[in-house]
Design a protein around this motif. Structure first.
Motif, PDB file in Angstrom:
ATOM      1  N   GLY A 142       5.011  -3.332 -11.589  1.00 42.37           N
ATOM      2  CA  GLY A 142       4.775  -4.162 -10.469  1.00 42.37           C
ATOM      3  C   GLY A 142       4.260  -5.372 -10.786  1.00 42.37           C
ATOM      4  O   GLY A 142       4.940  -6.294 -10.095  1.00 42.37           O
ATOM      5  N   GLU A 146       6.422  -8.646  -9.517  1.00 43.98           N
ATOM      6  CA  GLU A 146       5.931  -9.903  -8.936  1.00 43.98           C
ATOM      7  C   GLU A 146       5.786 -11.196  -9.346  1.00 43.98           C
ATOM      8  O   GLU A 146       5.962 -12.165  -8.629  1.00 43.98           O
ATOM      9  CB  GLU A 146       4.242  -9.503  -8.652  1.00 43.98           C
ATOM     10  CG  GLU A 146       3.533 -10.208  -7.672  1.00 43.98           C
ATOM     11  CD  GLU A 146       2.115  -9.626  -7.454  1.00 43.98           C
ATOM     12  OE1 GLU A 146       1.290 -10.416  -7.485  1.00 43.98           O
ATOM     13  OE2 GLU A 146       1.863  -8.531  -7.353  1.00 43.98           O
ATOM     14  N   TRP A 210      11.232   2.443  -1.899  1.00 40.53           N
ATOM     15  CA  TRP A 210      10.172   2.611  -0.746  1.00 40.53           C
ATOM     16  C   TRP A 210       9.351   3.956  -1.287  1.00 40.53           C
ATOM     17  O   TRP A 210       8.441   4.472  -0.735  1.00 40.53           O
ATOM     18  CB  TRP A 210      10.562   2.711   0.453  1.00 40.53           C
ATOM     19  CG  TRP A 210      10.023   1.545   1.320  1.00 40.53           C
ATOM     20  CD1 TRP A 210       8.867   1.260   1.984  1.00 40.53           C
ATOM     21  CD2 TRP A 210      10.765   0.112   1.290  1.00 40.53           C
ATOM     22  NE1 TRP A 210       8.803   0.010   2.319  1.00 40.53           N
ATOM     23  CE2 TRP A 210       9.967  -0.767   1.886  1.00 40.53           C
ATOM     24  CE3 TRP A 210      11.802  -0.174   0.707  1.00 40.53           C
ATOM     25  CZ2 TRP A 210      10.287  -2.089   2.241  1.00 40.53           C
ATOM     26  CZ3 TRP A 210      12.209  -1.754   0.797  1.00 40.53           C
ATOM     27  CH2 TRP A 210      11.465  -2.505   1.606  1.00 40.53           C
ATOM     28  N   ASP A 228       5.516   0.256  -6.333  1.00 43.47           N
ATOM     29  CA  ASP A 228       5.344   0.343  -4.975  1.00 43.47           C
ATOM     30  C   ASP A 228       5.850  -1.060  -4.306  1.00 43.47           C
ATOM     31  O   ASP A 228       5.347  -2.281  -4.371  1.00 43.47           O
ATOM     32  CB  ASP A 228       3.752   0.125  -4.722  1.00 43.47           C
ATOM     33  CG  ASP A 228       3.412  -0.017  -3.315  1.00 43.47           C
ATOM     34  OD1 ASP A 228       4.156   0.172  -2.372  1.00 43.47           O
ATOM     35  OD2 ASP A 228       2.225  -0.404  -2.910  1.00 43.47           O
ATOM     36  N   GLY A 231       4.014  -2.813  -1.532  1.00 42.98           N
ATOM     37  CA  GLY A 231       3.116  -3.786  -2.142  1.00 42.98           C
ATOM     38  C   GLY A 231       3.333  -4.842  -2.675  1.00 42.98           C
ATOM     39  O   GLY A 231       2.766  -5.861  -2.740  1.00 42.98           O
ATOM     40  N   SER A 234       4.518  -7.346  -0.217  1.00 45.25           N
ATOM     41  CA  SER A 234       3.183  -7.930   0.375  1.00 45.25           C
ATOM     42  C   SER A 234       2.614  -9.044  -0.315  1.00 45.25           C
ATOM     43  O   SER A 234       1.953  -9.978   0.139  1.00 45.25           O
ATOM     44  CB  SER A 234       2.452  -6.818   0.865  1.00 45.25           C
ATOM     45  OG  SER A 234       3.059  -5.785   1.906  1.00 45.25           O
ATOM     46  N   ASN A 235       2.264  -8.610  -1.635  1.00 44.38           N
ATOM     47  CA  ASN A 235       1.454  -9.633  -2.540  1.00 44.38           C
ATOM     48  C   ASN A 235       2.287 -11.017  -2.630  1.00 44.38           C
ATOM     49  O   ASN A 235       1.832 -11.949  -2.615  1.00 44.38           O
ATOM     50  CB  ASN A 235       1.292  -9.008  -3.796  1.00 44.38           C
ATOM     51  CG  ASN A 235       0.308  -7.802  -3.881  1.00 44.38           C
ATOM     52  OD1 ASN A 235      -0.421  -7.695  -2.972  1.00 44.38           O
ATOM     53  ND2 ASN A 235       0.553  -6.955  -4.824  1.00 44.38           N
ATOM     54  N   ASN A 238       2.321 -12.791   0.690  1.00 39.36           N
ATOM     55  CA  ASN A 238       0.844 -13.475   0.935  1.00 39.36           C
ATOM     56  C   ASN A 238       0.460 -14.573   0.232  1.00 39.36           C
ATOM     57  O   ASN A 238       0.117 -15.546   0.800  1.00 39.36           O
ATOM     58  CB  ASN A 238      -0.241 -12.463   0.924  1.00 39.36           C
ATOM     59  CG  ASN A 238      -0.521 -11.590   1.707  1.00 39.36           C
ATOM     60  OD1 ASN A 238      -0.959 -12.056   2.844  1.00 39.36           O
ATOM     61  ND2 ASN A 238      -0.113 -10.275   1.737  1.00 39.36           N
ATOM     62  N   GLU A 483       2.283  -8.357   6.028  1.00 35.78           N
ATOM     63  CA  GLU A 483       2.349  -7.095   5.665  1.00 35.78           C
ATOM     64  C   GLU A 483       3.901  -6.903   5.632  1.00 35.78           C
ATOM     65  O   GLU A 483       4.690  -7.501   6.344  1.00 35.78           O
ATOM     66  CB  GLU A 483       1.692  -6.102   6.349  1.00 35.78           C
ATOM     67  CG  GLU A 483       0.109  -6.065   6.252  1.00 35.78           C
ATOM     68  CD  GLU A 483      -0.700  -5.022   7.183  1.00 35.78           C
ATOM     69  OE1 GLU A 483      -1.623  -4.979   7.093  1.00 35.78           O
ATOM     70  OE2 GLU A 483       0.161  -4.539   8.086  1.00 35.78           O
TER      71      GLU A 483
END
Length: 518
Positions: A142, A146, A210, A228, A231, A234-235, A238, A483
């Motif tokens: 992850g 990211e 998912w 995830d 996640g 979202s990260n 954000n 989110e």
């Protein structure tokens, strides 16, 4: 011959028994000779030569000569000298072979290695060392995905947001060109999906990404790892949301008090006031009581938010920008909503800046000049507390609209101000140099906010001393939150929602003076 008994390790209860056999032609029975009085006897087995000698007939058994016995016995001194010489030769050989290897030398001497073993150990130590092979772990995690999203989105400071190892792995694996479909596929593969292309079975890929569904039909199988995807999205969202949030004007932060609240209920701030001035103590020693009152100011937080969907068409078009640029716009939207609320409350001040509060200046002499600024400063310094005494807090901030930024900067930075009007005297010293901190806001004359003016300006106290306006955030969370989730059944795609919990309200009218400027 002689048989000796040595009492080492013995005590008074020790005894020994000797069985001497002297065979004769007619035979003889063993004879036991006690060596010491004892309760028990321990037979001593004769040595092999003695047994052999005892087995011979008496007539044929040779009688050893004393000289022969003495010649056959080894000399212990000679043995010691031989052993010492052998040890010296071993140590010399070890030191010669282990030259340059002190560790091997010390270990060989200590453990009694011979020359051959020492030589083998030295040969092993002298073998050339093969170069180390560094294998980088590029396993997709992850954190790597990211980091790849941050690089593909061209974030201006990825090194501040991601782990260096994840950035390196993402750079070598994707080289800054990660697509949205590839991101979803990587998450699906890590979660056990066997579909190799997004177009083959988009629904199965999304389900696996998912982390939902069961095994079979190319969907999710039990895997060794799990990613995830919500996640990760979202990260990443954000981080770009914060980038957009902080890129918008934040003058409000410099002129207000910021405080946390624990819920959405209305909160009341209390400011204690009263007559606490010391009075001279009478000769009797009695100290008079002071009187305390309180001033109340209320505030309340509320939730503001916006939702946007990444459609199936965006995913098919393989546009990663929807998870980087869209959150950035959501961040700007959050900052815009906060600015709109703050400046709407600040400029809705018909009951705040009034003649009764002694914080409003009207007339042609209120333009932003040396005289106008001096007049506003005097007005601010004449504010009094509840007992009529001077407030004792000096103004610290000069707040102006964009049209007055230049003159405002000159008034607080220039060392001298000259006026060239006819027959007018002018000073060559600027009395306001370095006295205030200049703050400018585009919202003070925004046509979208009622009460704005391109000419009105304000003197404010430092909000740490006394605040004219306050902003509250739920649980102290000053940045918005975004989110992500899979879209509902009626929508194909991904949903993003951003929300922010804050509120603002005016506080003490004595903390500011407004000059109309016209």
């Amino acid at each position: 011959g002689e048989i000796s008994f040595v009492d080492l390790g013995a005590d008074g209860n020790t005894s020994a028994a000797i069985t001497a056999i002297n065979p004769t032609a007619s035979g003889a029975s063993p004879m036991t000779v006690p060596a010491a009085p004892a309760a028990a006897a321990a037979p001593i087995t004769p040595s092999e030569p003695a047994v052999q000698a005892a087995a011979l007939p008496a007539a044929t058994a040779p009688a050893p000569a004393p000289a022969a016995i003495q010649a056959a016995a080894p000399d212990p001194v000679v043995q010691m000298r031989a052993a010492a010489a052998a040890e010296t030769e071993r140590i010399t050989a070890v030191r010669t072979l282990a030259t340059g290897h002190p560790t091997i030398e010390a270990k060989a001497i200590k453990e009694g290695w011979d020359a051959q073993r020492t030589e083998l150990e030295v040969l092993r130590a002298n073998r050339p060392t093969a170069p180390a092979v560094h294998i980088h772990d590029h396993e997709i995690t992850g954190a790597v995905l990211e980091a790849a999203c941050i690089q593909a989105g061209r974030h201006d400071a990825p090194e501040k947001l991601c782990d260096p190892k994840a950035l390196e792995a993402a750079s070598q694996r994707f080289r800054g060109r990660l697509s949205l479909q590839r991101l979803i596929l990587e998450a699906a593969w890590a979660n056990g999906c066997t579909v190799r292309a997004f177009k083959d079975d988009p629904r199965a890929v999304l389900t696996a990404a998912w982390g939902e569904g069961g095994a079979g039909n190319g969907q999710v199988r039990a895997g060794l790892s799990h990613i995830d995807l919500p996640g990760i999205l979202s990260n990443v969202a954000n981080k770009f949301l914060l980038n957009g949030f902080h890129s918008t004007e934040a003058t409000w932060r410099n002129i207000c008090r910021i405080a946390p609240v624990g819920d959405f209920k209305q909160v009341t701030r209390y400011r204690l006031v009263g007559n606490m001035t010391y009075e001279r103590v009478a000769p009797g020693g009695e100290i008079k009581h002071g009187s305390l009152g309180e001033e109340r100011f209320t505030n309340q937080a509320a939730t503001y938010g916006k939702m946007v969907s990444i459609s199936r068409e965006d995913i098919i078009n393989d546009d990663l920008g929807v998870i980087t640029s869209v959150p950035q716009e959501l961040g700007r939207g959050a900052a815009q909503s906060l600015n709109d609320l703050f400046w709407t409350v600040f400029l809705d001040h018909a009951a705040f800046f009034t003649a009764g509060n002694k914080n409003l200046l009207l007339g042609v002499d209120t333009a932003l000049t040396i005289d106008g600024l001096s007049k506003a400063e005097v007005q601010f310094n004449e504010q009094v507390d509840g007992t009529g005494r001077p407030l004792g807090i000096a103004p610290a901030i000069l707040l102006v609209p964009t049209a007055l930024t230049a003159i405002g900067s000159a008034l607080i930075k220039a060392t001298e101000i000259r006026e060239t009007t006819v027959n007018a005297k002018y000073p060559v010293f600027n009395p306001h140099q370095g006295k205030f901190r200049l703050e400018t806001s585009r919202f003070l004359n925004s046509p979208k906010i009622h009460g704005g003016s391109p000419k009105a300006w304000y003197l404010l106290a430092d909000p740490a001393d006394i605040a004219a306006i306050e902003v509250v955030f739920l649980n102290g969370q000053e940045a918005p939150v975004i989110e992500t989730a899979d879209a509902d059944f009626s929508t194909l795609g991904i949903q993003l929602r951003g929300y922010h919990d804050f509120g603002c309200a005016k506080q003490d009218p004595r903390a500011a003076v407004k000059a109309k400027g016209e």
